[in-house]
Design a protein around this motif. Structure first.
Motif, PDB file in Angstrom:
ATOM      1  N   GLY A  83       0.836  -1.157  -0.006  1.00 23.91           N
ATOM      2  CA  GLY A  83       0.002   0.095   0.142  1.00 23.91           C
ATOM      3  C   GLY A  83       0.735   1.266   0.009  1.00 23.91           C
ATOM      4  N   ASP A  84       2.092   1.111  -0.256  1.00 23.41           N
ATOM      5  CA  ASP A  84       2.901   2.615  -0.181  1.00 23.41           C
ATOM      6  C   ASP A  84       3.036   3.129  -1.831  1.00 23.41           C
ATOM      7  OD1 ASP A  84       4.595   0.913  -1.817  1.00 23.41           O
ATOM      8  OD2 ASP A  84       6.275   1.039  -0.561  1.00 23.41           O
ATOM      9  N   GLY A  85       2.174   2.613  -2.779  1.00 23.64           N
ATOM     10  CA  GLY A  85       2.160   3.124  -4.140  1.00 23.64           C
ATOM     11  C   GLY A  85       3.098   2.768  -5.036  1.00 23.64           C
ATOM     12  N   THR A  86       4.032   1.781  -4.456  1.00 24.34           N
ATOM     13  CA  THR A  86       5.086   1.312  -5.248  1.00 24.34           C
ATOM     14  C   THR A  86       5.126   0.003  -5.644  1.00 24.34           C
ATOM     15  OG1 THR A  86       6.781   2.945  -4.145  1.00 24.34           O
ATOM     16  CG2 THR A  86       7.785   0.863  -5.396  1.00 24.34           C
ATOM     17  N   LYS A  87       4.904  -0.444  -7.024  1.00 25.55           N
ATOM     18  CA  LYS A  87       4.837  -1.738  -7.448  1.00 25.55           C
ATOM     19  C   LYS A  87       6.024  -2.634  -7.119  1.00 25.55           C
ATOM     20  CE  LYS A  87       1.085  -0.962 -10.691  1.00 25.55           C
ATOM     21  NZ  LYS A  87       0.741  -1.044 -12.128  1.00 25.55           N
ATOM     22  N   GLU A  88       5.976  -3.800  -6.857  1.00 20.64           N
ATOM     23  CA  GLU A  88       7.084  -4.617  -6.772  1.00 20.64           C
ATOM     24  C   GLU A  88       6.769  -6.002  -7.476  1.00 20.64           C
ATOM     25  OE1 GLU A  88       7.240  -5.172  -2.416  1.00 20.64           O
ATOM     26  OE2 GLU A  88       7.586  -2.973  -2.086  1.00 20.64           O
TER      27      GLU A  88
END
Length: 184
Positions: A83-88
């Motif tokens: 949920g931090d906006g960074t795709k992994e």
């Protein structure tokens, strides 16, 4: 088309981090052959235009949903999980499983589909643990990870754009012709 799509056609078992693939309509399985068994009707075609049809899905690592967008079945594990906006890239083993086919009255059968495969390798070098496969069996246990499969993948071509489609085409192995309960 987003670069995050990852499609694993049929029973592609994959430990995918950024591999991507889609299949347009129509998607033919068992498109050639004589006779028609008591399982799904032959020839069998599915478009994946708005649903997976008679196909089922199974995630044995991760919980990533299969969708039908752009007239193809697709899945991705390249998402924002915390949920931090960074795709992994997230580990995943996901299966797209065909309905069972009865090939007892069939003399030959063929599987074909079109696909785009992207981000499968690391600039041409294999990525450890990453595999997209086309598998087939006449002994499906209901659990893809405990089923003994025959690998009919051959060589898949990794593309460099989202517009060039490649064709997958293979004859069903002779050992499975005449069998019932054949699953991809």
């Amino acid at each position: 088309m987003k670069k995050t799509f990852q499609f694993l056609a049929l029973a592609f078992a994959a430990l995918c981090f950024t591999a991507c693939e889609d299949v347009p309509a129509p998607y033919n399985i068992f498109s050639e052959g004589a006779g028609q068994g008591t399982g799904s009707h032959l020839p069998y075609t599915v478009t994946f235009e708005s649903s997976l049809g008679d196909f089922t899905t199974e995630n044995t690592v991760g919980d990533f949903p299969w969708t039908c967008q752009h007239s193809c079945a697709q899945i991705t594990s390249y998402i924002d999980t915390d949920g931090d906006g960074t795709k992994e890239n997230n580990p995943a083993t996901s299966w797209l499983i065909s309905p069972a086919f009865d090939l007892t009255g069939v003399e030959a059968a063929h599987v074909s589909f079109d696909y785009i495969l992207r981000y499968y390798t690391n600039y041409g070098a294999a990525k450890p643990g990453v595999a997209d496969k086309v598998l087939i069996t006449a002994n499906y246990t209901g659990d893809p990870s405990t089923t003994t499969w025959t690998d009919i993948t051959g060589t898949l071509t990794e593309g460099s754009d989202w517009n060039t489609w490649y064709k997958y085409s293979v004859d069903v192995p002779a050992a499975l012709i005449g069998k019932d309960n054949v699953v991809l």
